[in-house]
Design an enzyme around this catalytic site. Structure first.
Site, PDB file in Angstrom:
ATOM      1  N   ASP A  87      12.830   0.076 -18.600  1.00 57.78           N
ATOM      2  CA  ASP A  87      12.600   0.509 -17.383  1.00 57.78           C
ATOM      3  C   ASP A  87      13.839   0.882 -16.769  1.00 57.78           C
ATOM      4  O   ASP A  87      14.103   1.676 -16.325  1.00 57.78           O
ATOM      5  CB  ASP A  87      11.659  -0.227 -16.420  1.00 57.78           C
ATOM      6  N   HIS A 145       6.072  -4.025 -12.399  1.00 53.93           N
ATOM      7  CA  HIS A 145       7.239  -4.166 -13.258  1.00 53.93           C
ATOM      8  C   HIS A 145       7.584  -5.592 -13.317  1.00 53.93           C
ATOM      9  O   HIS A 145       7.369  -6.488 -12.521  1.00 53.93           O
ATOM     10  CB  HIS A 145       8.329  -3.498 -12.089  1.00 53.93           C
ATOM     11  N   VAL A 171      11.451  -7.647  -2.222  1.00 56.20           N
ATOM     12  CA  VAL A 171      10.843  -8.535  -1.326  1.00 56.20           C
ATOM     13  C   VAL A 171       9.723  -9.300  -2.013  1.00 56.20           C
ATOM     14  O   VAL A 171       9.246 -10.281  -1.300  1.00 56.20           O
ATOM     15  CB  VAL A 171      10.058  -7.623   0.110  1.00 56.20           C
ATOM     16  N   ARG A 216       1.736  -6.632   5.864  1.00 58.34           N
ATOM     17  CA  ARG A 216       2.158  -7.282   7.293  1.00 58.34           C
ATOM     18  C   ARG A 216       1.284  -6.608   8.355  1.00 58.34           C
ATOM     19  O   ARG A 216       1.239  -5.339   8.269  1.00 58.34           O
ATOM     20  CB  ARG A 216       3.653  -7.070   7.076  1.00 58.34           C
ATOM     21  N   GLY A 256       2.290   6.719  -8.385  1.00 54.90           N
ATOM     22  CA  GLY A 256       1.055   6.526  -7.683  1.00 54.90           C
ATOM     23  C   GLY A 256      -0.035   7.898  -7.547  1.00 54.90           C
ATOM     24  O   GLY A 256      -1.161   7.537  -7.879  1.00 54.90           O
ATOM     25  N   THR A 260       2.014   0.648   6.457  1.00 54.47           N
ATOM     26  CA  THR A 260       1.194   1.273   5.851  1.00 54.47           C
ATOM     27  C   THR A 260      -0.335   0.761   6.155  1.00 54.47           C
ATOM     28  O   THR A 260      -1.572   1.011   5.499  1.00 54.47           O
ATOM     29  CB  THR A 260       1.039   1.290   4.431  1.00 54.47           C
ATOM     30  N   TYR A 303       0.848  -1.393   0.020  1.00 52.61           N
ATOM     31  CA  TYR A 303       0.013  -0.116  -0.007  1.00 52.61           C
ATOM     32  C   TYR A 303       0.927   1.077   0.088  1.00 52.61           C
ATOM     33  O   TYR A 303       0.630   2.357   0.787  1.00 52.61           O
ATOM     34  CB  TYR A 303      -1.024  -0.118   1.248  1.00 52.61           C
TER      35      TYR A 303
HETATM   36  P1  NAD Z   1       6.561   1.422  -2.242  1.00 51.16           P
HETATM   37  O1  NAD Z   1       7.704   1.232  -1.749  1.00 51.16           O
HETATM   38  O2  NAD Z   1       5.780   2.856  -2.218  1.00 51.16           O
HETATM   39  O3  NAD Z   1       5.284   0.648  -1.371  1.00 51.16           O
HETATM   40  C1  NAD Z   1       5.524  -0.734  -0.788  1.00 51.16           C
HETATM   41  C2  NAD Z   1       4.514  -1.181   0.033  1.00 51.16           C
HETATM   42  O4  NAD Z   1       4.853  -2.501   0.262  1.00 51.16           O
HETATM   43  C3  NAD Z   1       4.260  -0.449   1.313  1.00 51.16           C
HETATM   44  O5  NAD Z   1       2.971  -0.748   1.600  1.00 51.16           O
HETATM   45  C4  NAD Z   1       5.008  -1.612   2.477  1.00 51.16           C
HETATM   46  O6  NAD Z   1       4.480  -1.386   3.464  1.00 51.16           O
HETATM   47  C5  NAD Z   1       4.655  -2.882   1.522  1.00 51.16           C
HETATM   48  N1  NAD Z   1       5.440  -3.990   2.186  1.00 51.16           N
HETATM   49  C6  NAD Z   1       6.858  -3.991   2.115  1.00 51.16           C
HETATM   50  N2  NAD Z   1       7.400  -5.195   2.381  1.00 51.16           N
HETATM   51  C7  NAD Z   1       6.252  -5.887   2.360  1.00 51.16           C
HETATM   52  C8  NAD Z   1       5.817  -7.420   2.563  1.00 51.16           C
HETATM   53  N3  NAD Z   1       7.091  -8.175   2.888  1.00 51.16           N
HETATM   54  N4  NAD Z   1       4.730  -7.906   2.614  1.00 51.16           N
HETATM   55  C9  NAD Z   1       3.713  -7.006   2.334  1.00 51.16           C
HETATM   56  N5  NAD Z   1       3.948  -5.639   2.166  1.00 51.16           N
HETATM   57  C10 NAD Z   1       5.040  -5.221   2.048  1.00 51.16           C
HETATM   58  O7  NAD Z   1       6.514   0.761  -3.585  1.00 51.16           O
HETATM   59  P2  NAD Z   1       5.995   1.075  -5.010  1.00 51.16           P
HETATM   60  O8  NAD Z   1       7.093   2.424  -5.349  1.00 51.16           O
HETATM   61  O9  NAD Z   1       4.537   1.491  -5.055  1.00 51.16           O
HETATM   62  O10 NAD Z   1       6.642  -0.178  -5.806  1.00 51.16           O
HETATM   63  C11 NAD Z   1       5.584  -1.160  -6.115  1.00 51.16           C
HETATM   64  C12 NAD Z   1       5.662  -1.906  -7.291  1.00 51.16           C
HETATM   65  O11 NAD Z   1       5.329  -0.957  -8.288  1.00 51.16           O
HETATM   66  C13 NAD Z   1       7.145  -2.310  -7.589  1.00 51.16           C
HETATM   67  O12 NAD Z   1       6.971  -3.404  -8.319  1.00 51.16           O
HETATM   68  C14 NAD Z   1       7.726  -1.043  -8.595  1.00 51.16           C
HETATM   69  O13 NAD Z   1       8.681  -1.378  -9.463  1.00 51.16           O
HETATM   70  C15 NAD Z   1       6.264  -0.854  -9.487  1.00 51.16           C
HETATM   71  N6  NAD Z   1       6.293   0.608 -10.073  1.00 51.16           N
HETATM   72  C16 NAD Z   1       6.430   1.591  -9.140  1.00 51.16           C
HETATM   73  C17 NAD Z   1       6.146   2.866  -9.895  1.00 51.16           C
HETATM   74  C18 NAD Z   1       6.261   4.048  -8.964  1.00 51.16           C
HETATM   75  O14 NAD Z   1       6.028   5.188  -9.407  1.00 51.16           O
HETATM   76  N7  NAD Z   1       6.657   4.022  -7.626  1.00 51.16           N
HETATM   77  C19 NAD Z   1       5.915   2.965 -11.165  1.00 51.16           C
HETATM   78  C20 NAD Z   1       5.572   1.840 -11.929  1.00 51.16           C
HETATM   79  C21 NAD Z   1       5.751   0.740 -11.156  1.00 51.16           C
END
Ligand code: NAD
Ligand code: MG
Length: 337
Positions: A185, A102, A79, A42, A128, A47, A19
């Site tokens: 990417d 991704h 992770v 978790r 996001g 979050t 989240y």
């Molecule tokens: P983020 O770091 O913003 O959020 C990660 C979330 O995962 C948090 O809610 C965290 O609490 C949770 N989390 C962490 N470890 C965990 C676990 N072991 N079990 C359950 N939840 C856990 O991540 P993000 O930037 O949104 O990236 C998520 C995915 O989206 C990735 O694959 C990334 O490559 C992809 N992505 C991100 C963007 C971007 O703009 N940030 C754009 C395109 C794709």
């Protein structure tokens, strides 16, 4: 606009794991599109309370996966392999879809999904916060989508329905594959966006300061004003940038740009791309992560201690408009991946 709708997922339960930047935006948009969403996190992770406050049913990842027809994996990339092994693989229903934003872990075989599930990708081309704010305005952020494995015979429809649910289909959907999404990417962030741009700025700053110019002036010329140029790129490409700068700046661009970034630079870019394509980068990054990030921490510290950061902090403290209001950093751009 595309013709994709959420119909295929109308009766589906969607588990969104994570989240953060993407997870929150996807979960809220899917819910507002009328879909059934559960958030998997978790217990008491950072979050959890945010997702509860936003009105979601929040469960531990394994529980969220059980009974879900589509599982969106939106945790940090590093992770995901453990999360897959522990919470997803033992619990995901046959015929359900596993969705990524991704392609890294699937493409580089850090996750080898069960063969009885669909494996798809939907990646918005924006952070996001923009995915959410555009949706709220009745618009959307363009998305790329891909199918890695089609067990149900409906994998592509599920991907486009998910993209419609997060608002992407209101803008544009571009079909890709996991290899293209992952490699382009990584290349973009390494050679141009994060690595290339920051190194260009730092080397320009060092050149001016070593020549005896004041660091404050150098900071404005090579870092601060980059925003004006990038905004013009973003709005109208290189054409718009050229329209808005002086003739002197244009002439200097044509004459000096190719002296700084030349054919040898392009050859080295090809080297960066080759390391991505042949798996060298992924192998090194995974080993680095597993070793506790020793080089990552050292290199990051060196970046943070560079004089451009000292002078930058001092100058930005006097930019009143940065002290208030929304900043891009509250809407994080891509982190790793
Ligand atoms: P983020 O770091 O913003 O959020 C990660 C979330 O995962 C948090 O809610 C965290 O609490 C949770 N989390 C962490 N470890 C965990 C676990 N072991 N079990 C359950 N939840 C856990 O991540 P993000 O930037 O949104 O990236 C998520 C995915 O989206 C990735 O694959 C990334 O490559 C992809 N992505 C991100 C963007 C971007 O703009 N940030 C754009 C395109 C794709
Ligand atoms: Mg750098």
């Amino acid at each position: 606009m595309t013709t994709a709708t959420t119909d295929t997922l109308a009766k589906a339960r969607i588990a969104v794991l994570g989240y953060g930047s993407q997870g929150r935006a996807h979960a809220l948009n899917l819910k507002d599109s009328g879909l059934d969403v559960v958030v998997g996190l978790r217990p008491n992770g950072p979050t959890w309370h945010k997702a509860v406050a936003d009105g979601f049913h929040v469960a531990e990842p394994a529980e969220a996966v059980r009974g879900a027809d589509l599982v969106a994996v939106l945790t940090p990339d590093m992770v995901q392999p453990t999360l897959y092994k522990q919470a997803i693989e033992p619990n995901i229903k046959a015929g359900a879809a596993l969705l990524f934003a991704h392609g890294f872990n699937v493409h580089f075989k850090q996750i080898e999904p069960r063969t009885d599930i669909d494996v798809i990708l939907v990646a918005p081309k924006g952070p996001g916060a923009l995915v959410r704010s555009e949706y709220e305005r009745g618009r959307g952020v363009p998305c790329v989508y891909a199918v890695h494995q089609d067990a149900s015979g409906h994998a592509e429809e599920k991907a486009t329905a998910y993209a419609a649910g997060i608002g992407g289909a209101r803008a544009m959907l571009i079909k890709t594959d996991f290899k293209e999404e992952t490699e382009t990417d990584l290349f973009g962030e390494q050679a141009v966006l994060c690595g290339g741009a920051s190194e260009l700025v730092v080397k320009g700053f060092e050149t001016l300061v070593e020549a005896g110019y004041q660091p404050e002036i150098a900071y404005y010329e090579v870092l601060h004003e980059l925003k004006l140029i990038v905004d013009l790129f973003y709005e109208g490409g290189i054409t718009r940038m050229l329209e808005f700068v002086s003739e002197t700046a244009q002439y200097g661009d044509y004459i000096s740009g190719p002296r700084v970034v030349d054919a040898a630079t392009k050859e080295r870019m090809k080297g960066v791309l080759k390391d991505i394509q042949d798996g060298t980068f992924a192998r090194n990054w995974i080993a680095e992560y597993q070793a506790g990030l020793p080089n990552y921490k050292r290199l990051k510290q060196a970046d943070l201690e560079h004089p451009i950061e000292q002078v930058g902090a001092k100058l930005r403290a006097r930019m009143a408009w940065l002290q208030s209001g929304a900043k891009t950093s509250q809407a994080p751009l891509k982190k790793v991946g």
